[in-house]
Write an enzyme that holds these catalytic residues in place. Sequence first.
Site, short mmCIF file in Angstrom:
data_model
loop_
_atom_site.label_atom_id
_atom_site.label_comp_id
_atom_site.label_asym_id
_atom_site.label_seq_id
_atom_site.Cartn_x
_atom_site.Cartn_y
_atom_site.Cartn_z
N GLU A 90 19.52 11.96 11.96
CA GLU A 90 19.71 10.50 12.00
C GLU A 90 19.52 9.94 13.41
OE1 GLU A 90 23.64 9.07 10.96
OE2 GLU A 90 22.93 7.00 10.95
N ASP A 93 22.89 14.61 9.15
CA ASP A 93 23.67 13.42 9.52
C ASP A 93 24.88 13.95 10.30
OD1 ASP A 93 25.13 11.12 9.77
OD2 ASP A 93 24.72 10.44 7.72
N ASP A 152 28.63 11.33 9.15
CA ASP A 152 28.44 10.38 8.06
C ASP A 152 29.78 9.68 7.87
OD1 ASP A 152 26.78 9.17 6.10
OD2 ASP A 152 27.98 10.17 4.58
N THR A 194 30.40 6.90 10.44
CA THR A 194 30.70 6.56 11.84
C THR A 194 31.67 5.38 11.92
OG1 THR A 194 28.58 7.42 12.57
CG2 THR A 194 29.64 5.86 14.05
N ASP A 246 21.82 10.95 4.66
CA ASP A 246 23.11 10.66 4.01
C ASP A 246 23.30 11.48 2.74
OD1 ASP A 246 23.95 8.47 5.74
OD2 ASP A 246 22.45 7.22 4.75
N1 LIG Z 1 28.84 -0.77 8.46
C1 LIG Z 1 28.65 0.24 7.61
N2 LIG Z 1 29.44 0.37 6.53
C2 LIG Z 1 29.24 1.40 5.66
N3 LIG Z 1 28.30 2.35 5.82
C3 LIG Z 1 27.50 2.27 6.88
C4 LIG Z 1 27.63 1.22 7.81
N4 LIG Z 1 26.70 1.42 8.76
C5 LIG Z 1 26.01 2.52 8.45
N5 LIG Z 1 26.48 3.05 7.32
C6 LIG Z 1 25.91 4.27 6.73
O1 LIG Z 1 25.43 4.07 5.43
C7 LIG Z 1 25.75 5.20 4.63
C8 LIG Z 1 25.75 4.80 3.21
O2 LIG Z 1 26.67 3.76 2.97
C9 LIG Z 1 27.09 5.64 5.16
O3 LIG Z 1 27.35 6.93 4.76
C10 LIG Z 1 26.94 5.40 6.66
O4 LIG Z 1 26.35 6.52 7.32
P1 LIG Z 1 26.51 6.72 8.91
O5 LIG Z 1 27.94 6.62 9.22
O6 LIG Z 1 25.92 8.07 9.08
O7 LIG Z 1 25.67 5.66 9.59
MG LIG Z 2 25.19 8.59 7.24
MG LIG Z 3 25.60 9.24 10.68
#
Ligand SMILES: Nc1ncnc2c1ncn2[C@@H]1O[C@H](CO)[C@@H](O)[C@H]1OP(=O)(O)O
Ligand SMILES: [Mg+2]
Ligand SMILES: [Mg+2]
Length: 280
Positions: A70, A90, A93, A95, A220
């Site tokens: 990612e 990822d 997952d 964050t 993801d």
């Molecule tokens: N503001 C947000 N709220 C929820 N999911 C988010 C988000 N921004 C990124 N995501 C990403 O979108 C995926 C699917 O919903 C999540 O597992 C998350 O992966 P991440 O934390 O690796 O970025």
């Molecule tokens: Mg993710």
């Molecule tokens: Mg991530």
Amino acid sequence: MADVWQSAMDHAVAVARKAGEIVRGALKDERTVMTKSCAVDLVTQTDQKVEQLIIQSAKEKFPTHRFIGEESVAAGESCILSDDPTWIIDPIDGTTNFVHAFPFVAVSIGFSINKQVEFGVVYSCLEDKMFTARRGKGAFCNGEALQVSEQADIHQAIVATEFGSSRDPAAMDHIFRSLRNILCLPVHGVRGAGTAAINMCLVASGCVEAYYEIGIHVWDVAAGSLIVSEAGGVLMDVEGGDMDLMSRRIVAANNTTIAERIVKEIVSFTLQRDDAPLQS
Ligand SMILES: Nc1ncnc2c1ncn2[C@@H]1O[C@H](CO)[C@@H](O)[C@H]1OP(=O)(O)O
Ligand SMILES: [Mg+2]
Ligand SMILES: [Mg+2]
């Protein structure tokens, strides 16, 4: 000959556990938060550090393998799934959960050959749950076999989904229409852990009947998709038909009846694919 994929899987499990320790440690410190595609698409130094750890350690052992991570893609690397052995990573997952210390945060490592996921590892670091699956060999949580729910009645189901990081009004409109349709079927409830990988592990564990989302990326869901199918579940595109890992859309369910019922209610839309050519 030794089973080379098994040794890669053993490495993935070990490095996911190590990554989880780093994530747990980082929760005790101040977290510096940066943004990526928009104001609610968050990244921290821990995401980057953990991804480097996973990629560097795997490269040392398996120098010919490819990597899709990612944070590497966010830094400009391409996101093409070839037939070569490929680690799909990822590092964190969830964050947003990590930043807020909301207790569902996962390290997700999928591994594909010929564009098919061969093994998947999802480590839910704060719960200390290690979810693993190997193609044809079942899915496990901390060594115990997983089995999806047997429920075939959508009215008795819990469905998981997320709102993602897009706040595009047209996309939000589709997302809320789908959510309303599904809630009002009615279903018993709608949940979301805040991480796609853990939502899929919840399907594999039989705690929720289904998970769907439009907006996810290959990192993801690569690992989680095998964990669901090896626990007896099914994967589908949000319009029905086969799931496409690069299409940014997924339905993961305990069985075809539930998956197809959900597909009927989803107001679908299309996003730029993960493997779309990079814009210069
Ligand atoms: N503001 C947000 N709220 C929820 N999911 C988010 C988000 N921004 C990124 N995501 C990403 O979108 C995926 C699917 O919903 C999540 O597992 C998350 O992966 P991440 O934390 O690796 O970025
Ligand atoms: Mg993710
Ligand atoms: Mg991530």
